[in-house]
Design an enzyme around this catalytic site. Structure first.
Site, PDB file in Angstrom:
ATOM      1  N   SER A  62       0.663  -1.652  -0.432  1.00  0.00           N
ATOM      2  CA  SER A  62       0.060  -0.104   0.151  1.00  0.00           C
ATOM      3  C   SER A  62       0.953   1.557  -0.234  1.00  0.00           C
ATOM      4  O   SER A  62       2.013   1.043  -0.079  1.00  0.00           O
ATOM      5  CB  SER A  62      -1.347   0.037   0.882  1.00  0.00           C
ATOM      6  OG  SER A  62       0.121   0.646   1.917  1.00  0.00           O
ATOM      7  N   LYS A  63       0.284   2.225   0.148  1.00  0.00           N
ATOM      8  CA  LYS A  63       1.028   3.734  -0.288  1.00  0.00           C
ATOM      9  C   LYS A  63       1.980   4.133   1.349  1.00  0.00           C
ATOM     10  O   LYS A  63       2.864   4.590   0.825  1.00  0.00           O
ATOM     11  CB  LYS A  63       0.276   4.961  -0.333  1.00  0.00           C
ATOM     12  CG  LYS A  63      -0.841   5.048  -0.822  1.00  0.00           C
ATOM     13  CD  LYS A  63      -0.908   5.452  -2.248  1.00  0.00           C
ATOM     14  CE  LYS A  63      -1.367   5.157  -3.611  1.00  0.00           C
ATOM     15  NZ  LYS A  63      -3.103   4.418  -3.501  1.00  0.00           N
ATOM     16  N   ARG A  64       1.677   3.022   2.067  1.00  0.00           N
ATOM     17  CA  ARG A  64       2.563   3.562   3.327  1.00  0.00           C
ATOM     18  C   ARG A  64       3.722   2.129   3.011  1.00  0.00           C
ATOM     19  O   ARG A  64       4.735   2.706   3.941  1.00  0.00           O
ATOM     20  CB  ARG A  64       2.494   3.264   4.330  1.00  0.00           C
ATOM     21  CG  ARG A  64       0.952   2.503   4.615  1.00  0.00           C
ATOM     22  CD  ARG A  64       0.007   2.509   5.967  1.00  0.00           C
ATOM     23  NE  ARG A  64      -0.912   3.905   5.851  1.00  0.00           N
ATOM     24  CZ  ARG A  64      -2.354   3.148   5.587  1.00  0.00           C
ATOM     25  NH1 ARG A  64      -2.535   2.071   4.688  1.00  0.00           N
ATOM     26  NH2 ARG A  64      -3.101   4.027   5.100  1.00  0.00           N
ATOM     27  N   HIS A  65       3.656   1.532   2.423  1.00  0.00           N
ATOM     28  CA  HIS A  65       4.470   0.881   2.073  1.00  0.00           C
ATOM     29  C   HIS A  65       5.747   1.135   1.307  1.00  0.00           C
ATOM     30  O   HIS A  65       5.678   1.625   0.559  1.00  0.00           O
ATOM     31  CB  HIS A  65       4.115  -0.706   1.807  1.00  0.00           C
ATOM     32  CG  HIS A  65       3.697  -1.903   2.940  1.00  0.00           C
ATOM     33  ND1 HIS A  65       2.237  -1.725   3.731  1.00  0.00           N
ATOM     34  CD2 HIS A  65       4.372  -3.068   3.530  1.00  0.00           C
ATOM     35  CE1 HIS A  65       2.440  -2.991   4.244  1.00  0.00           C
ATOM     36  NE2 HIS A  65       3.460  -3.163   4.369  1.00  0.00           N
TER      37      HIS A  65
END
Length: 495
Positions: free
Chosen positions: A248-251
């Site tokens: 996801s984006k925060r990965h």
RNA sequence: GCCCCCAUCGUCUAGUCUGGUCUAGGACACAGGCCUUUCAAGCCUGGUACAUGGGUUCAAAUCCCGUUGGGGGCACCA
């Protein structure tokens, strides 16, 4: 029947490789069946809308060579391809279900919904809506007061999703929420919009990630409610990050734009992504594929069921292979922008410089994992170097005096060469080593360290040729001076 | 908590549907070696896996059930 598949992203940010891997599967499937690949923008959440996201998405697809046949920019017979421009359609369809008694208006306040949710969770139940408005008289909620429209999910029985890869997956209807179809703001939810659009756009195969499987029974119910034939569902596994969690984006930085920036080739990323969850099998162990081979060989039926972890190691290797497989000319054109970006060369490239760059390409080609690797491999060609400390200019198993002599003799030799070129300098240099009682490697290392200020470089003589006689001699002399000062300082200490 | 999906080397995977040819094959990474002006590239060699328990069967990585583990989903987000 013409195969029609789609990629339907919401413009909320950068697409990451997990999304794109699924796009690759869609695209491959469309191309090998002479079908259509459609881009549709699902911008029904006004709160999460990101301004340039559509452009980022189209740029990413374009970079990877994933062209689409119909889409917001291209148009097509099924447009518009942006959901925010189709609001009337969704409203009409939602009202149609209300009229049929298959959906209902609900004006429950968000606070009430949140309370129910928490209560259910506390009781260990599925956090579902309590269907408060479901059986209200038809006129209990006026059409002009703020409300949502919810799907009337059967209170008993089961709904079966037929998935092409997993087979039949059956869900208990009691576990399925009375899904909101139309929001208070008049926008549809994903569930309504996706079903309406996939049907109206004649989508034949829905190839999407596993995360959608649990909501598919709602979609199946909608197809039934409308009296439509559902498309073929194909849920492919997720791509996981190194930590085993959904990307996801925060990965990690895994947007396609990042891969571009980091020097990966689109053909390598494409090749790599296509093998994440798919392989030719049947004893075929090929790993490096061209786009054309992939179109021919890809088989959606052979897609693995288990999620795959994305790891850079293999991509790095594969990118290197693709770089090595390129023609020198093609590679040159990938490298020029990199050199330009860091200011090593001008734009446009001067003719004389271009000849140098052409010489550099074969020297670096088999040493690159990404095109950006060319920077540390060639920086000393374009910029002044900072001489290594004197200790590192001394040859292996040699004294300072011997090293100085080697540098002097090398300067003398290189100064007198008729042509300052690669092939002409190697043999004389080898002879010089012999004359000095050194191994070739000992001498070459001294020269390398002196001229490039690095202990590891591409083949030396090719580099010297590109660096040029003047600069080469100047650096050799500087190295000689450096060693001499070392000698002087040692003498002082001894005194 | 409830529902769903999944399960072969560290990672990507072949083999599973159509049990025996699998003392499980390939690739990446790793280790050692060869080649070699350094580094790469190339070549050779090596170690490492069928999650677990129970069935079915002459025979199971392959079929069935349980367990465990991992993941996903349960929004007026997609």
């Amino acid at each position: 029947m013409t195969v029609r598949v789609r990629f339907a992203p919401s413009p909320t940010g950068h697409p990451h490789i997990g999304n794109i891997r699924t796009v690759v599967f869609n695209w491959l499937f469309a191309r090998q069946n002479n079908g259509k690949f459609i881009l549709r923008i699902e911008d029904t959440d006004r709160t999460r809308y990101v301004e340039d996201a559509v452009k980022v998405i189209t740029d990413s697809l374009t970079w990877l060579g994933l062209d689409w046949d119909e889409g917001p920019d291209k148009g097509g017979p099924y447009g518009p391809y942006t959901q925010s421009k189709r609001l009337d359609i969704y409203r009409e369809k939602a009202e149609e279900l209300v009229a049929k008694g298959l959906a209902y208006r609900c004006n429950c306040k968000p606070e009430r919904l949140e309370k129910i949710r928490e209560e259910n969770l506390a009781k260990g139940l599925n956090p579902m809506y309590d269907r408060h408005c479901r059986d209200l008289p038809p006129d209990a909620v006026a059409p002009n007061e703020p409300h949502v429209i919810r799907l009337k999910v059967p209170l008993e029985g089961t709904t079966t999703v037929h998935d092409e890869l997993k087979g039949d997956v059956t869900f208990d209807n009691t576990q399925i929420n009375d899904q909101i179809l139309l929001k208070t703001d008049g926008f549809p939810t994903y569930h309504l919009a996706v079903v309406v659009d996939d049907h109206m756009m004649d989508i034949t195969h829905i190839i999407r990630a596993d995360e959608w499987l649990p909501s598919t029974p709602k979609h199946v119910m909608l197809y039934e409610a409308f009296g439509w034939e559902p498309p073929i569902f194909i849920h492919v596994p997720l791509v996981l990050g190194q930590d085993g969690k959904k990307l996801s984006k925060r990965h990690g930085a895994v947007s396609i734009a990042d891969f571009h920036r980091q020097g990966y080739l689109p053909e390598a990323v494409f090749n790599f992504l296509s093998l994440l969850g798919w392989s030719p099998g049947e004893g075929d162990e090929q790993e490096i594929f061209t786009r054309e081979e992939l179109i021919e060989r890809f088989d959606i039926e052979r897609v693995n069921l288990a999620p795959a972890v994305f790891a850079y190691d293999k991509l790095d290797w594969m990118n290197g292979v693709h770089i090595r497989n390129m023609s020198e000319e093609d590679l040159l054109h990938k490298l020029i922008p990199v050199w330009q970006e860091v200011g090593f060369i001008s734009t446009p490239v001067q003719a004389e410089m271009l000849r140098k760059l052409e010489k550099l390409v074969p020297l670096v080609q088999e040493r690159l994992k990404t095109v950006r690797d060319v920077i540390p491999l060639t920086d000393f060609v374009f910029t002044d170097i900072e001489m290594l400390p004197a200790e590192e200019l001394i040859g292996k198993k040699m004294t300072v005096e011997q090293s100085i002599e080697a540098l002097q003799k090398t300067q003398a030799l290189l100064a007198t060469l008729v042509n300052f070129d690669d092939k002409e300098m190697e043999q004389p240099m080898r002879d010089l080593a012999t004359e000095l009682g050194l191994k070739a490697g000992q001498l070459f290392t001294i020269v390398r360290n002196a001229v490039t200020a690095k202990t590891v470089t591409p083949p030396l003589f090719g580099l010297l040729e590109v660096i040029g006689r003047e600069t080469t001699l100047r650096r050799l002399e500087q190295a000689e001076e450096t060693l001499k000062s070392l000698l002087d300082s040692q003498a002082e200490v001894t005194d």
